[in-house]
Write an enzyme that holds these catalytic residues in place. Sequence first.
Site, PDB file in Angstrom:
ATOM      1  N   ARG A 116       0.814  -1.238   0.000  1.00  0.00           N
ATOM      2  CA  ARG A 116       0.000   0.000   0.000  1.00  0.00           C
ATOM      3  C   ARG A 116       0.839   1.276   0.000  1.00  0.00           C
ATOM      4  NH1 ARG A 116      -4.046  -2.675   3.417  1.00  0.00           N
ATOM      5  NH2 ARG A 116      -5.597  -3.403   1.923  1.00  0.00           N
ATOM      6  N   LYS A 138       4.127  11.954 -10.830  1.00  0.00           N
ATOM      7  CA  LYS A 138       3.286  11.173 -11.756  1.00  0.00           C
ATOM      8  C   LYS A 138       3.969   9.825 -11.967  1.00  0.00           C
ATOM      9  CE  LYS A 138       0.820  14.466 -14.664  1.00  0.00           C
ATOM     10  NZ  LYS A 138       0.719  15.033 -16.024  1.00  0.00           N
ATOM     11  N   HIS A 268      10.182  11.179 -27.709  1.00  0.00           N
ATOM     12  CA  HIS A 268       9.183  11.979 -26.994  1.00  0.00           C
ATOM     13  C   HIS A 268       9.457  13.489 -27.040  1.00  0.00           C
ATOM     14  CE1 HIS A 268       6.205  13.077 -24.015  1.00  0.00           C
ATOM     15  NE2 HIS A 268       7.155  13.703 -23.330  1.00  0.00           N
TER      16      HIS A 268
HETATM   17  N1  GLY Z   1       4.925  15.913 -17.477  1.00  0.00           N
HETATM   18  C1  GLY Z   1       3.910  16.786 -17.048  1.00  0.00           C
HETATM   19  C2  GLY Z   1       3.603  16.695 -15.610  1.00  0.00           C
HETATM   20  O1  GLY Z   1       4.367  16.148 -14.834  1.00  0.00           O
HETATM   21  O2  GLY Z   1       2.566  17.151 -15.194  1.00  0.00           O
END
Ligand code: GLY
Length: 356
Positions: A116, A138, A268
């Site tokens: 978790r 992210k 990219h």
């Molecule tokens: N790569 C865009 C962000 O981290 O929001």
Amino acid sequence: MDKIEIHIKNIKKSYDIEFCKDFEEVKKKLKEEINNRNCLFITDDNVFRKTKFFNIFSNKKTLVLKNGEINKNFESINKILKKGFEEKLDRESLMIAIGGGVVGDMVGFASSIYMRGINFIQIPTTLLSMVDSSVGGKTGIDNEYGKNLIGTFHQPKKVLCCKEFLSTLKFIEIKNGLSEMIKHGIISKNKHLSNINNLANELKKEFKESHNSVNLINKIFNIVPESIKIKKEIIEKDETEKNIRKFLNLGHTYGHAIEILSNFKTPHGIAVAKGILCSLNESKKQKILSNNDLINEYKVLLDKLNIDYSNIFDIDSIKNAMTHDKKNTSGIINLVLVKNKGEIIMGNFTKEIGNE
Ligand code: GLY
């Protein structure tokens, strides 16, 4: 610049991005951070083979994954989790990502679901991952429906940016990273864009000859913190991309479509550079951008940096490839558009489609 502090207020989490001149300095800082805790190093075969980093850490538990976007999937996540259990990682342990965006995103995701959620450290090895993917939490993987469609927000415990990695990169990877830095320059009112322009003027020869000189590495590494600070200002206000974090996607909806249409042969960063030009042109077409000055400035800068912004795909194919983008809502393709340097707005093609 030694470090940048990141403060994510909604989850009361702070961490440092620290800058190191060489692998020895990384080792010292990592030792303090690990502090005798159990940890697992995760990298890919490319980084493992090409850098001397692992000579320094030869006694550590290391998982080496296959490199490339194609391996950013559940199979690799399973390998990370399995290795974690084999090595008896517990909730106090650390996962340490040493790699570009693919490794960083996967280790971030695996660490967010292992028991978790456990802590992880990002050690970005590409310019692109230093200025973008290692910052902001992210995490995720791709599937047959698209890129990064499965994932979490999970902030690292620490990010260590090391200059020594930059000299191991192919020149195209330098240009990939610079494209994202230029994106930061366009969305910000500060001097980052003109500083990149100064750098392009000073390093004309290197860019013309695609030569990764010591001077080039030093100069680029010096402005990495400036680029990260622009992202910091945004993610601190909007961790989970409810509003202004969307601006960081400038050029990405087009860019992802260009990557797909080129069968991922366009890297990219280069796809984003082309995508930013599409966004600027669309902004002009919709009269959001009042004149061509920024478009011309952008093209001149890319020419100096030897970054190819030509686009062989027609707008209908690009729009078609955009329909699966996760940033779309209610079937509308959301676009990041530019009013001026440092003035960004969210828009779409609706106006244009309505006119057709
Ligand atoms: N790569 C865009 C962000 O981290 O929001």
